[in-house]
Design a protein around this motif. Structure first.
Motif, PDB file in Angstrom:
ATOM      1  N   GLY A   1       0.668  -1.268   0.000  1.00 41.65           N
ATOM      2  CA  GLY A   1       0.000   0.000   0.000  1.00 41.65           C
ATOM      3  C   GLY A   1       0.697   1.322   0.000  1.00 41.65           C
ATOM      4  O   GLY A   1       0.898   1.911  -1.028  1.00 41.65           O
TER       5      GLY A   1
ATOM      6  N   LYS B   1       4.834  -2.102  -8.620  1.00 41.03           N
ATOM      7  CA  LYS B   1       3.618  -2.256  -7.807  1.00 41.03           C
ATOM      8  C   LYS B   1       2.504  -2.943  -8.608  1.00 41.03           C
ATOM      9  O   LYS B   1       1.830  -3.824  -8.108  1.00 41.03           O
ATOM     10  CB  LYS B   1       3.103  -0.899  -7.320  1.00 41.03           C
ATOM     11  CG  LYS B   1       4.010  -0.191  -6.386  1.00 41.03           C
ATOM     12  CD  LYS B   1       3.849  -0.709  -5.010  1.00 41.03           C
ATOM     13  CE  LYS B   1       4.737   0.152  -4.109  1.00 41.03           C
ATOM     14  NZ  LYS B   1       4.908  -0.427  -2.816  1.00 41.03           N
TER      15      LYS B   1
ATOM     16  N   ILE C   1       0.804  -6.473  -7.612  1.00 42.61           N
ATOM     17  CA  ILE C   1      -0.640  -6.586  -7.360  1.00 42.61           C
ATOM     18  C   ILE C   1      -1.263  -7.653  -8.248  1.00 42.61           C
ATOM     19  O   ILE C   1      -2.042  -8.490  -7.787  1.00 42.61           O
ATOM     20  CB  ILE C   1      -1.330  -5.222  -7.562  1.00 42.61           C
ATOM     21  CG1 ILE C   1      -0.934  -4.269  -6.440  1.00 42.61           C
ATOM     22  CG2 ILE C   1      -2.848  -5.379  -7.633  1.00 42.61           C
ATOM     23  CD1 ILE C   1      -1.305  -2.826  -6.692  1.00 42.61           C
TER      24      ILE C   1
ATOM     25  N   LEU D   1      -8.081  -1.185  -8.444  1.00 42.17           N
ATOM     26  CA  LEU D   1      -6.764  -0.809  -7.932  1.00 42.17           C
ATOM     27  C   LEU D   1      -5.713  -0.923  -9.025  1.00 42.17           C
ATOM     28  O   LEU D   1      -4.882  -0.027  -9.202  1.00 42.17           O
ATOM     29  CB  LEU D   1      -6.392  -1.690  -6.736  1.00 42.17           C
ATOM     30  CG  LEU D   1      -4.983  -1.549  -6.173  1.00 42.17           C
ATOM     31  CD1 LEU D   1      -4.736  -0.130  -5.689  1.00 42.17           C
ATOM     32  CD2 LEU D   1      -4.766  -2.558  -5.054  1.00 42.17           C
TER      33      LEU D   1
ATOM     34  N   THR E   1      -5.275   5.565  -6.423  1.00 39.95           N
ATOM     35  CA  THR E   1      -4.628   4.330  -5.979  1.00 39.95           C
ATOM     36  C   THR E   1      -4.793   4.158  -4.474  1.00 39.95           C
ATOM     37  O   THR E   1      -5.130   3.060  -4.009  1.00 39.95           O
ATOM     38  CB  THR E   1      -3.139   4.324  -6.361  1.00 39.95           C
ATOM     39  OG1 THR E   1      -3.028   4.405  -7.780  1.00 39.95           O
ATOM     40  CG2 THR E   1      -2.452   3.056  -5.879  1.00 39.95           C
ATOM     41  N   GLN E   2      -4.577   5.219  -3.705  1.00 41.61           N
ATOM     42  CA  GLN E   2      -4.746   5.126  -2.251  1.00 41.61           C
ATOM     43  C   GLN E   2      -6.181   4.781  -1.879  1.00 41.61           C
ATOM     44  O   GLN E   2      -6.416   3.951  -1.008  1.00 41.61           O
ATOM     45  CB  GLN E   2      -4.343   6.442  -1.567  1.00 41.61           C
ATOM     46  CG  GLN E   2      -2.866   6.653  -1.525  1.00 41.61           C
ATOM     47  CD  GLN E   2      -2.154   5.652  -0.627  1.00 41.61           C
ATOM     48  OE1 GLN E   2      -2.547   4.498  -0.482  1.00 41.61           O
ATOM     49  NE2 GLN E   2      -1.083   6.087  -0.020  1.00 41.61           N
TER      50      GLN E   2
ATOM     51  N   TYR F   1      -6.809   1.169  -2.863  1.00 38.64           N
ATOM     52  CA  TYR F   1      -6.030   0.319  -1.964  1.00 38.64           C
ATOM     53  C   TYR F   1      -6.745   0.181  -0.619  1.00 38.64           C
ATOM     54  O   TYR F   1      -6.860  -0.923  -0.080  1.00 38.64           O
ATOM     55  CB  TYR F   1      -4.630   0.901  -1.781  1.00 38.64           C
ATOM     56  CG  TYR F   1      -3.844   0.175  -0.725  1.00 38.64           C
ATOM     57  CD1 TYR F   1      -3.270  -1.065  -0.991  1.00 38.64           C
ATOM     58  CD2 TYR F   1      -3.712   0.698   0.549  1.00 38.64           C
ATOM     59  CE1 TYR F   1      -2.574  -1.748  -0.015  1.00 38.64           C
ATOM     60  CE2 TYR F   1      -3.021   0.016   1.527  1.00 38.64           C
ATOM     61  CZ  TYR F   1      -2.454  -1.197   1.236  1.00 38.64           C
ATOM     62  OH  TYR F   1      -1.775  -1.874   2.207  1.00 38.64           O
TER      63      TYR F   1
END
Length: 112
Positions: free
Chosen positions: A24, A37, A41, A81, A93-94, A97
């Motif tokens: 994250g 990332k 994922i 995501l 993204t945050q 996530y």
């Protein structure tokens, strides 16, 4: 033997969920970290999908529906995501996530 297999699957799911949750917060704004990332994922979600599918087929009928619903929500969230990572939007993204993290925690509660 099936019980031992289910325990192994559940252990891998928990490990994979923990690893996804640990990906994250540390997004950097360079192409390499975004690509890394995204690959991480996608890889972890693929293993999670395979193990969750197997777990759902092995659990008693009364648990299948709840696990399937949470699994569907989880993979929809992971797709969102992944899209946010691909377009390199830190706020999106945050947000995605955090959403995936909540659903992963729901899954951990439902796990046999």
């Amino acid at each position: 033997m099936v019980d031992m297999q289910s325990k192994g699957i559940a252990c891998r799911i928990k490990k994979c969920a923990y690893e996804l949750l640990s990906i994250g917060g540390d997004l950097m704004d360079d192409a390499y970290s975004w690509d890394l990332k995204g690959r991480d994922i996608r890889l972890k979600s693929m293993f999670l999908f395979c193990d969750l599918s197997q777990l759902i087929s092995n659990v008693p009928k009364d648990q299948k529906k709840a696990l399937t619903e949470v699994g569907n929500k989880l993979f929809s969230s992971i797709e969102e995501l992944d899209h946010a990572v691909k377009i390199r939007s830190i706020p999106l993204t945050q947000d995605r996530y955090n959403e995936a993290g909540v659903i992963l925690q729901e899954l951990m509660v439902l796990m046999p």
